[in-house]
Design a protein around this motif. Structure first.
Motif, PDB file in Angstrom:
ATOM      1  N   GLY A  81       0.791  -1.225   0.000  1.00  0.00           N
ATOM      2  CA  GLY A  81       0.000   0.000   0.000  1.00  0.00           C
ATOM      3  C   GLY A  81       0.828   1.283   0.000  1.00  0.00           C
ATOM      4  O   GLY A  81       0.279   2.367  -0.029  1.00  0.00           O
ATOM      5  N   LYS A 101      -0.083   4.574  -1.788  1.00  0.00           N
ATOM      6  CA  LYS A 101      -0.371   4.412  -3.211  1.00  0.00           C
ATOM      7  C   LYS A 101      -1.745   5.011  -3.479  1.00  0.00           C
ATOM      8  O   LYS A 101      -2.564   5.147  -2.568  1.00  0.00           O
ATOM      9  CB  LYS A 101      -0.376   2.923  -3.572  1.00  0.00           C
ATOM     10  CG  LYS A 101       1.025   2.339  -3.712  1.00  0.00           C
ATOM     11  CD  LYS A 101       0.946   0.877  -4.110  1.00  0.00           C
ATOM     12  CE  LYS A 101       2.338   0.289  -4.212  1.00  0.00           C
ATOM     13  NZ  LYS A 101       2.324  -1.167  -4.227  1.00  0.00           N
ATOM     14  N   ARG A 102      -2.009   5.320  -4.746  1.00  0.00           N
ATOM     15  CA  ARG A 102      -3.235   6.044  -5.061  1.00  0.00           C
ATOM     16  C   ARG A 102      -4.484   5.268  -4.603  1.00  0.00           C
ATOM     17  O   ARG A 102      -5.426   5.849  -4.098  1.00  0.00           O
ATOM     18  CB  ARG A 102      -3.289   6.329  -6.563  1.00  0.00           C
ATOM     19  CG  ARG A 102      -4.019   7.611  -6.887  1.00  0.00           C
ATOM     20  CD  ARG A 102      -3.593   8.194  -8.225  1.00  0.00           C
ATOM     21  NE  ARG A 102      -2.208   8.653  -8.222  1.00  0.00           N
ATOM     22  CZ  ARG A 102      -1.373   8.487  -9.243  1.00  0.00           C
ATOM     23  NH1 ARG A 102      -1.752   7.820 -10.308  1.00  0.00           N
ATOM     24  NH2 ARG A 102      -0.147   8.955  -9.184  1.00  0.00           N
ATOM     25  N   GLY A 103      -4.474   3.950  -4.760  1.00  0.00           N
ATOM     26  CA  GLY A 103      -5.676   3.166  -4.419  1.00  0.00           C
ATOM     27  C   GLY A 103      -5.898   2.989  -2.917  1.00  0.00           C
ATOM     28  O   GLY A 103      -6.971   2.622  -2.467  1.00  0.00           O
ATOM     29  N   ASN A 104      -4.883   3.264  -2.163  1.00  0.00           N
ATOM     30  CA  ASN A 104      -4.918   3.007  -0.723  1.00  0.00           C
ATOM     31  C   ASN A 104      -5.459   4.233   0.011  1.00  0.00           C
ATOM     32  O   ASN A 104      -4.713   5.094   0.431  1.00  0.00           O
ATOM     33  CB  ASN A 104      -3.486   2.668  -0.266  1.00  0.00           C
ATOM     34  CG  ASN A 104      -3.410   2.295   1.186  1.00  0.00           C
ATOM     35  OD1 ASN A 104      -4.418   2.033   1.831  1.00  0.00           O
ATOM     36  ND2 ASN A 104      -2.199   2.282   1.718  1.00  0.00           N
ATOM     37  N   ARG A 105      -6.766   4.317   0.166  1.00  0.00           N
ATOM     38  CA  ARG A 105      -7.365   5.548   0.667  1.00  0.00           C
ATOM     39  C   ARG A 105      -8.055   5.393   2.022  1.00  0.00           C
ATOM     40  O   ARG A 105      -8.453   6.361   2.634  1.00  0.00           O
ATOM     41  CB  ARG A 105      -8.375   6.089  -0.364  1.00  0.00           C
ATOM     42  CG  ARG A 105      -7.720   6.964  -1.411  1.00  0.00           C
ATOM     43  CD  ARG A 105      -7.606   8.422  -0.929  1.00  0.00           C
ATOM     44  NE  ARG A 105      -6.492   9.105  -1.555  1.00  0.00           N
ATOM     45  CZ  ARG A 105      -5.395   9.500  -0.890  1.00  0.00           C
ATOM     46  NH1 ARG A 105      -5.287   9.291   0.376  1.00  0.00           N
ATOM     47  NH2 ARG A 105      -4.429  10.118  -1.518  1.00  0.00           N
ATOM     48  N   SER A 133     -12.484   8.221   5.330  1.00  0.00           N
ATOM     49  CA  SER A 133     -11.944   8.417   3.977  1.00  0.00           C
ATOM     50  C   SER A 133     -11.266   9.774   3.870  1.00  0.00           C
ATOM     51  O   SER A 133     -10.555  10.053   2.920  1.00  0.00           O
ATOM     52  CB  SER A 133     -13.051   8.278   2.929  1.00  0.00           C
ATOM     53  OG  SER A 133     -14.122   9.133   3.263  1.00  0.00           O
TER      54      SER A 133
END
Ligand SMILES: [Zn+2]
Length: 411
Positions: A14, A36-40, A52
């Motif tokens: 992540g 990482k971008r997807g790890n929000r 979030s």
């Protein structure tokens, strides 16, 4: 090397490396990472609630596993969340389990090293202070303990360990079936064991106890009777033979004072020989002991009595065991060995618990092995002031079975 490759080698799920710095002189590597971008998904470190959105961003620097000869530090970008329950809180990150400046896997490497070496040696290996290593090791063990299933307690062992003049005794409760220590208590009073039953076990758990291997020590018996009356007491060989050894020592001491001159010289220093079983002695030691016996029949008789008592636990039928014990006690007549007679009376007074050995099958040598492991830890660590740490250490030792030293020393 592209940043993508740095990310792959670092391997923090992540997270990605976005900047790095290599210092060849000091052999240090510094990596800057962020999500990482997807790890929000952000998790509140106080209550575990998911968020979030972040309210704040900051950096933290931790030491990570080395890259070849380079000491590595990772600067992590972290978020704070506004939690309705906890207020402003730091997010929870798997690789950062504590407030200390180390990554989880770095702490795991230190903890693993501590399983087979003393803290001071591990400290040298990693370039840390010994106190830091101990703190890391404690957190490592606490995380391990929190994540595992606790087996049910059916057969327990209760033993005491002498810590020294200042701290006196430690009561050790163990699970005979898993071979691990469960609890430590200060001193060896009835209240000590009461505390275990009261605080560590539920009513159901106390009722589920079948057997307890204990010393013929009145306070423990009273505590067991009060909290778990259905639990059968077993006076095991290890504990009884400790009393037999004490009786032999007492005879030796009495003879030492009674005799003067040359005989006294001969008895002196034979303490350990007398406590060792005949089969474990080499020819030279046997000869030394024989010389002593030729001069002093009483010490010899006491030693032989101790040796023969050992055979009591070779019987599996209680009638045969009882017959053997009776013949052993008969041998004491006319010997004028007061400590041995005292031992004989003690055995008769605890007959039920001795014969229970034939009635209930419990794993042998466990109490003894745990006792030996704790003593080995104490020797290696030069005194654990923190009993919780010592307990975790002994539990981990039992679970990994890295260092079972005590079996060979069986009486
Ligand atoms: Zn919260």
């Amino acid at each position: 090397m592209r940043e993508n490759d740095w990310t792959k080698v670092l391997g923090w799920p992540g997270y990605r490396v976005y900047q790095h710095e290599i210092d060849e002189k000091t052999k240090t590597l510094k990596l800057w990472v962020r999500r990482k971008r997807g790890n929000r998904k952000l998790v509140c470190s106080g209550c575990g609630r998911k968020f979030s959105e972040a309210c704040d961003i900051y950096q933290r620097e931790v030491r990570d596993l080395p890259w070849s000869e380079f000491r590595a530090t990772v600067v992590v970008e972290l978020y704070r969340v506004r939690c309705p329950d906890c207020g402003i809180k730091t997010e929870k990150v798997a690789q950062l389990p504590s407030k200390a400046p180390f990554s989880k896997r770095f702490e795991e490497a230190v903890g693993l090293a501590c399983e087979s070496a003393a803290a001071r040696r591990v400290a040298r290996q990693f370039g840390l202070a010994a106190s830091t290593v101990r703190a890391i090791d404690l957190r490592y063990l606490q995380r391990w303990a929190a994540g595992r299933r606790k087996p049910a307690l059916r057969q327990m062992g209760v033993d005491e360990i002498y810590l020294g003049k200042k701290q006196k005794f430690l009561t050790v409760v163990s699970n005979l079936q898993t071979g691990e220590p469960l609890w430590f208590g200060r001193e060896r009073k009835q209240e000590t064991l009461d505390e275990f039953f009261q605080n560590e076990l539920s009513t159901f758990q106390r009722g589920a106890l079948q057997a307890a291997c204990v010393d013929m020590h009145e306070p423990y018996r009273l505590s067991l009777q009060r909290w778990a009356p259905q639990c059968r007491l077993i006076y095991d060989k290890f504990h009884v033979m400790q009393h037999a050894n004490e009786a032999v020592s007492e005879v030796r001491r009495a003879e030492f004072f009674r005799k003067g001159g040359a005989a006294r010289e001969l008895i002196k220093g034979k303490h350990w020989l007398l406590l060792t079983r005949w089969v474990h002695l080499n020819t030279n030691k046997k000869r030394q002991l024989n010389k002593l016996f030729a001069l002093n029949r009483r010490v010899m008789k006491a030693y032989l009595l101790k040796e023969s008592l050992d055979r009591l636990w070779s019987y599996t039928y209680e009638a045969a065991m009882l017959r053997y014990l009776q013949s052993w006690i008969d041998q004491l007549r006319w010997q004028r060995l007061k400590p041995m007679e005292k031992l004989g009376r003690m055995l008769l007074n605890h007959l039920e618990g001795l014969l229970n050995y034939c009635r209930i099958k419990v794993p042998l040598g466990v109490v003894e092995a745990i006792n030996g492991n704790i003593k080995a830890l104490l020797r290696r660590g030069r005194g654990y002031r923190d009993l919780d740490y010592l307990l975790l250490k002994a539990q981990r030792l039992a679970a990994t079975k890295t260092d079972f030293v005590a079996f060979q020393k069986a009486a």
